[in-house]
Design an enzyme around this catalytic site. Sequence first.
Site, short mmCIF file in Angstrom:
data_model
loop_
_atom_site.label_atom_id
_atom_site.label_comp_id
_atom_site.label_asym_id
_atom_site.label_seq_id
_atom_site.Cartn_x
_atom_site.Cartn_y
_atom_site.Cartn_z
N SER A 155 0.85 -1.19 0.00
CA SER A 155 0.00 0.00 0.00
C SER A 155 0.88 1.23 0.00
CB SER A 155 -0.89 0.00 1.25
OG SER A 155 -1.52 1.25 1.42
N TYR A 207 -2.21 -0.76 10.18
CA TYR A 207 -2.23 -1.04 8.75
C TYR A 207 -0.95 -0.53 8.08
CZ TYR A 207 -4.15 -1.34 4.01
OH TYR A 207 -4.38 -1.65 2.68
#
Length: 280
Positions: free
Chosen positions: A163, A176
């Site tokens: 990501s 995350y």
Amino acid sequence: MLQLNLKDKVAVITGGGGVLCSTIARNMAAEGIVTAILDLNLEAAEKVAQEITAEYGVKSIGLSANVLDKASLETAKATINKELGSIDYLVNGAGGNAASATTKAEEITENEMDSLEDTFYGLEMDGFDKVFALNFQGTLLPSMVFSKDMLGKKDGSIINVSSMNAFRPLTKIPAYSAAKSAINNFTQWLAVHMAKTGIRVNAIAPGFLLTNQNRFLLVDEKTGEATPRGQKIINGTPMERYGEPEELSGTVMYLLSDWARFVTGVVIPIDGGFSAYSGV
């Protein structure tokens, strides 16, 4: 001359019942790749597989598997080997965030001093552990299990899903961001470890796409309009929009194919220019 060389290869896609990875799986099928759709939700996995077979005429099976349970993955592998044959590719798509691992406040200011539960100090460790495990261990364990077929062929490709948070950690989502950063490091580590086996290991780093995991942060449920955080993202993305699931597939196909035969250990941003923009 190098060709794509994708037709009739067998690919495993974890998290394949979700929007992003099911789209990647469909695009694989369009290139003739046989797919095993793995998801914790068996119904979702089977639905995607059935739709792929009906639309593209390429075999696909849907299986339930838990990416945090090695025995579950090994059971799935046995079924894949029996029904589809030896595995050539792995896309580690299982992952996501959770509200329990998210801070309500972006930063600690004077206003937050009386409500520290909304900040870093209020994070629930169970939620943090869950998000980190799902993203990192949920990439490590499938790589252990499904790459074994590739060893025998001295050929294969693993693609991890990182990501933009790995490069530029975002406020509110420390678990995350940390997990995706770990995936970047693991991608490079495993690429070196596997380099002489013929197995290539790379990753894609999507920018901002609306998913079930982040919609609560980016869209106001009552109005349907962008939240202040969502508007920041649009303002910080030179293309001024969210990405679409289809736009991940081209990079995935390239990394799987023989066109990328000398490419390993890289993480490719697919982000509309977000990582290149300073904000000025």
